[in-house]
Each structure stands twice: as C-alpha cells, then as structure tokens.
Design an enzyme around this catalytic site. Structure first.
Site, PDB file in Angstrom:
ATOM      1  N   ASN A  95       8.196  90.693 -16.247  1.00  0.00           N
ATOM      2  CA  ASN A  95       7.829  91.809 -14.677  1.00  0.00           C
ATOM      3  C   ASN A  95       9.424  92.640 -14.200  1.00  0.00           C
ATOM      4  O   ASN A  95      10.379  93.000 -15.195  1.00  0.00           O
ATOM      5  CB  ASN A  95       8.033  90.244 -13.828  1.00  0.00           C
ATOM      6  CG  ASN A  95       7.278  89.094 -14.104  1.00  0.00           C
ATOM      7  OD1 ASN A  95       5.977  89.554 -14.647  1.00  0.00           O
ATOM      8  ND2 ASN A  95       7.167  88.503 -13.460  1.00  0.00           N
ATOM      9  N   ASP A  97       9.711  93.262 -11.119  1.00  0.00           N
ATOM     10  CA  ASP A  97      10.729  92.851 -10.359  1.00  0.00           C
ATOM     11  C   ASP A  97      11.798  92.702 -10.263  1.00  0.00           C
ATOM     12  O   ASP A  97      12.241  92.163 -11.649  1.00  0.00           O
ATOM     13  CB  ASP A  97       9.625  91.999  -9.607  1.00  0.00           C
ATOM     14  CG  ASP A  97       9.128  90.497 -10.448  1.00  0.00           C
ATOM     15  OD1 ASP A  97      10.594  90.210 -10.419  1.00  0.00           O
ATOM     16  OD2 ASP A  97       8.223  90.237 -10.260  1.00  0.00           O
ATOM     17  N   HIS A 112      10.133  94.639 -20.607  1.00  0.00           N
ATOM     18  CA  HIS A 112       9.434  96.246 -19.670  1.00  0.00           C
ATOM     19  C   HIS A 112      10.160  96.482 -18.424  1.00  0.00           C
ATOM     20  O   HIS A 112       9.167  97.829 -18.112  1.00  0.00           O
ATOM     21  CB  HIS A 112       7.712  95.294 -18.975  1.00  0.00           C
ATOM     22  CG  HIS A 112       6.806  94.917 -20.383  1.00  0.00           C
ATOM     23  ND1 HIS A 112       5.663  93.996 -19.628  1.00  0.00           N
ATOM     24  CD2 HIS A 112       7.245  95.440 -22.029  1.00  0.00           C
ATOM     25  CE1 HIS A 112       5.581  93.545 -21.200  1.00  0.00           C
ATOM     26  NE2 HIS A 112       5.965  94.315 -22.391  1.00  0.00           N
ATOM     27  N   THR A 182       2.135  84.132 -17.459  1.00  0.00           N
ATOM     28  CA  THR A 182       0.841  85.444 -17.988  1.00  0.00           C
ATOM     29  C   THR A 182      -0.005  85.569 -19.435  1.00  0.00           C
ATOM     30  O   THR A 182      -0.240  83.909 -19.581  1.00  0.00           O
ATOM     31  CB  THR A 182       2.571  85.617 -19.230  1.00  0.00           C
ATOM     32  OG1 THR A 182       1.633  87.107 -20.125  1.00  0.00           O
ATOM     33  CG2 THR A 182       2.756  84.439 -20.137  1.00  0.00           C
ATOM     34  N   LEU A 208      -2.056  79.635 -14.426  1.00  0.00           N
ATOM     35  CA  LEU A 208      -2.928  79.616 -13.898  1.00  0.00           C
ATOM     36  C   LEU A 208      -4.606  79.150 -14.712  1.00  0.00           C
ATOM     37  O   LEU A 208      -5.049  77.878 -13.978  1.00  0.00           O
ATOM     38  CB  LEU A 208      -3.034  80.692 -12.411  1.00  0.00           C
ATOM     39  CG  LEU A 208      -3.652  80.078 -11.579  1.00  0.00           C
ATOM     40  CD1 LEU A 208      -3.781  78.838 -10.642  1.00  0.00           C
ATOM     41  CD2 LEU A 208      -3.624  81.197 -10.794  1.00  0.00           C
TER      42      LEU A 208
HETATM   43  N1  APR Z   1       1.345  80.012 -11.355  1.00  0.00           N
HETATM   44  C1  APR Z   1       1.332  80.148 -12.545  1.00  0.00           C
HETATM   45  N2  APR Z   1       0.371  81.108 -13.439  1.00  0.00           N
HETATM   46  C2  APR Z   1      -0.139  82.013 -12.526  1.00  0.00           C
HETATM   47  C3  APR Z   1      -0.574  82.069 -10.408  1.00  0.00           C
HETATM   48  C4  APR Z   1       0.737  81.305 -11.163  1.00  0.00           C
HETATM   49  N3  APR Z   1       0.710  80.960  -9.179  1.00  0.00           N
HETATM   50  N4  APR Z   1      -0.944  83.022 -10.420  1.00  0.00           N
HETATM   51  C5  APR Z   1      -1.541  84.301 -11.354  1.00  0.00           C
HETATM   52  N5  APR Z   1      -1.524  82.946 -12.774  1.00  0.00           N
HETATM   53  C6  APR Z   1      -1.442  83.885 -14.029  1.00  0.00           C
HETATM   54  C7  APR Z   1      -3.474  83.818 -14.820  1.00  0.00           C
HETATM   55  O1  APR Z   1      -4.358  83.187 -14.854  1.00  0.00           O
HETATM   56  C8  APR Z   1      -2.736  85.413 -15.368  1.00  0.00           C
HETATM   57  O2  APR Z   1      -3.157  85.046 -16.894  1.00  0.00           O
HETATM   58  O3  APR Z   1      -0.793  84.832 -14.833  1.00  0.00           O
HETATM   59  C9  APR Z   1      -1.216  85.780 -15.167  1.00  0.00           C
HETATM   60  C10 APR Z   1      -1.256  86.916 -15.316  1.00  0.00           C
HETATM   61  O4  APR Z   1      -1.475  87.538 -15.971  1.00  0.00           O
HETATM   62  P1  APR Z   1      -1.262  89.827 -16.158  1.00  0.00           P
HETATM   63  O5  APR Z   1      -1.525  89.958 -14.417  1.00  0.00           O
HETATM   64  O6  APR Z   1      -2.044  90.405 -17.676  1.00  0.00           O
HETATM   65  O7  APR Z   1      -0.236  90.038 -16.190  1.00  0.00           O
HETATM   66  P2  APR Z   1       1.250  89.671 -17.679  1.00  0.00           P
HETATM   67  O8  APR Z   1       0.635  89.022 -18.487  1.00  0.00           O
HETATM   68  O9  APR Z   1       2.144  89.285 -17.047  1.00  0.00           O
HETATM   69  O10 APR Z   1       0.954  91.226 -18.036  1.00  0.00           O
HETATM   70  C11 APR Z   1       1.511  91.313 -19.122  1.00  0.00           C
HETATM   71  O11 APR Z   1       0.760  94.052 -19.122  1.00  0.00           O
HETATM   72  O12 APR Z   1      -0.030  94.979 -17.311  1.00  0.00           O
HETATM   73  C12 APR Z   1       0.969  95.376 -18.393  1.00  0.00           C
HETATM   74  O13 APR Z   1       3.485  95.748 -18.941  1.00  0.00           O
HETATM   75  C13 APR Z   1       2.389  94.746 -17.638  1.00  0.00           C
HETATM   76  O14 APR Z   1       4.421  93.085 -18.100  1.00  0.00           O
HETATM   77  C14 APR Z   1       3.216  93.221 -17.608  1.00  0.00           C
HETATM   78  C15 APR Z   1       1.868  93.431 -18.411  1.00  0.00           C
END
Ligand code: APR
Ligand code: ZN
Length: 238
Positions: A95, A97, A112, A182, A208
């Site tokens: 993240n 943030d 990142h 993630t 989730l």
């Molecule tokens: N609690 C737990 N998991 C959750 C929640 C929650 N409240 N809300 C959503 N999720 C899960 C979703 O089901 C999903 O699997 O979090 C995950 C978020 O996935 P992404 O949106 O793909 O985010 P992330 O894995 O952090 O992305 C990785 O991609 O775009 C690039 O650099 C960016 O750091 C980012 C990287």
C-alpha cells in the site's frame, strides 16, 4: 491454529484490502480505481511521460485523500503483534497510503512507494511533502536541485519494487508468513509466499476472497481484515 512466541520470526505482507475498511478503494474492485482510469493509464512511467498532468492530478487526488482516512482495527492489530514480537516482526506493505505508520507500525517497508513522498528524477532525492501547497494541481519543484517537477514516489508497473533484498532476507528466515488483503496478482509481492514456503514457514492468509495464490497458504481465513485480525492476533500471541 499456529501459536506465536516472542522468539518467532513473523513477516506480514499487506495489500489494498487492509485499507478498504478505512475507505480507500482497492485496485481490482469492481467499481474500478479512480474516475474510470485503468491502472495502466496512470501507473506506468510511460503514462507520466505522455500525460504528466493526468498522472499528477491522479496522485494528487489520492494524496489529498490521505487527509481524510484513519487506520482501522486491522492496522492496529498489526501494531499489537509488533509490540509483542519486537525486532522479530517485519511488515511489508504494497500500500502507498500511510495508514500503517499512522497506526504506529515501526518495522515497515513500503515496497511500492508512498503517496506522502515526492521524488526528484534529476537528483533522486525524496521529500515528505504533505503541506497544502504540495497538494494542488501545480507541479512541485525540487527544493534541492530546483528541477521543475517532482514525481510521485510510487513504484509503477515496469519499475522495481523497493528494498527487495531486505524483504527476501526476512522472508527466507521467517517462521510465520501472513498475507492480508492482497489479491496475489502482482509480482514479485505475490511470489513472496513461495519463498516463505520454501523456507519452511507456516503461511496464513486473511482475505475477503481467496487470492490467486490461495493454494500456497497453510491456513486461510476468509472475511474482512478489520473484523478478523484483532481476535486472530490476540489468539496467536496468547
Ligand atoms: N479485508 C480483507 N481483504 C479485503 C477487504 C477487507 N476488508 N476488502 C477487499 N479485500 C481483498 C479483496 O478480496 C482482494 O483480494 O483485498 C484484495 C485487494 O486486491 P487488489 O485490489 O488487487 O490489491 P493488491 O493486492 O494490494 O494490489 C497489488 O497492484 O495495482 C498494483 O501497485 C498496486 O500495490 C498494488 C498491487
Ligand atoms: Zn532534485
């Protein structure tokens, strides 16, 4: 369920899902990212070259949002875990943030990059710049070499994540590896669990939905991080 003692080495990898309950949209949510921009249109060095104004305003929007969001119980639970483990704990976040540090996490790597920080492409210095004057649509010049515009200190697609050797070193010797919020789509972050497994770590997931690398987890808890993680941390450290 695994028990963690004060001498257990634990590495936690977080993604956008841990900040979702604080009100920050995830990347791959069905409602998309930001005003209909595909990630690739704003998160590549080519986009910055082609349309810096679009990319700048995109990140200024996200930097401004940081002023309105607060850590949630999941961020705070990881602080509890760090207080218990001390030096044996490392938090690696994808993240950008600042909610982990706002919650109080200390041993933290932003692989990142970070929205709070701007970087000079000329002299390579980084600056934590969150004053009102740094948050407008005007470019911010470099305070050090006076080049005309700093860029977001964000690792875009086609760029190398930060501090990878430190991350691999910690994952290679950890006893417990956790992924939280993630989707397991983006490498090399999504492959850290393979390194952890090979090193013999117990791998736990809290998400989730089942992530892409679901099969690599020894233990998986489906649900919201803010709801599951506080109790989970209390259980594994007691
Ligand atoms: N609690 C737990 N998991 C959750 C929640 C929650 N409240 N809300 C959503 N999720 C899960 C979703 O089901 C999903 O699997 O979090 C995950 C978020 O996935 P992404 O949106 O793909 O985010 P992330 O894995 O952090 O992305 C990785 O991609 O775009 C690039 O650099 C960016 O750091 C980012 C990287
Ligand atoms: Zn400079």
């Amino acid at each position: 369920m695994v028990q963690v003692t004060q001498s257990s080495k634990v590495v936690v990898l977080t993604g956008a899902g841990i900040s979702a309950e604080s009100g920050i949209k995830t990347f791959r949510a069905s409602d998309g990212l930001w005003e209909n921009h595909a990630i690739e249109d704003v998160a590549t060095p080519y986009a910055w070259e082609r349309d810096p104004e679009l990319v700048w305003n995109f990140y200024q929007g996200r930097r401004n949002q940081l002023q309105d969001v607060e850590p949630n119980p999941a961020h705070r639970a990881l602080v509890t875990l760090e207080k218990f483990l001390g030096e044996n704990f490392l938090l690696v976040t994808q993240n950008v943030d600042d909610l982990h540090s706002k919650a109080g996490s200390k041993n933290l790597i932003h692989m990142h990059g970070e929205l709070r920080i701007l970087r000079c492409e000329e002299c390579h210095e980084t600056f934590d710049m969150m004053e009102q004057e740094h948050l407008t649509s005007e470019y911010v010049p470099c305070p050090s070499c006076h080049s005309q515009r700093l860029r977001p200190h964000i690792v875009w697609f086609h760029e190398m994540p930060l501090q990878m050797s430190e991350i691999y070193a910690a994952v290679e010797e950890c006893d417990v590896f956790m992924t939280i919020g993630t989707s397991g789509h983006v490498y090399p972050a999504a492959g850290l669990i393979d390194v952890a497994k090979q090193a013999g770590a117990h791998c736990i997931g809290i998400n989730l939905e089942p992530p892409m690398n679901y099969d690599q987890h020894d233990e998986f808890h489906q649900g919201k991080a803010g709801e599951l993680l506080p109790d989970f941390v209390e259980q594994i450290i007691s």
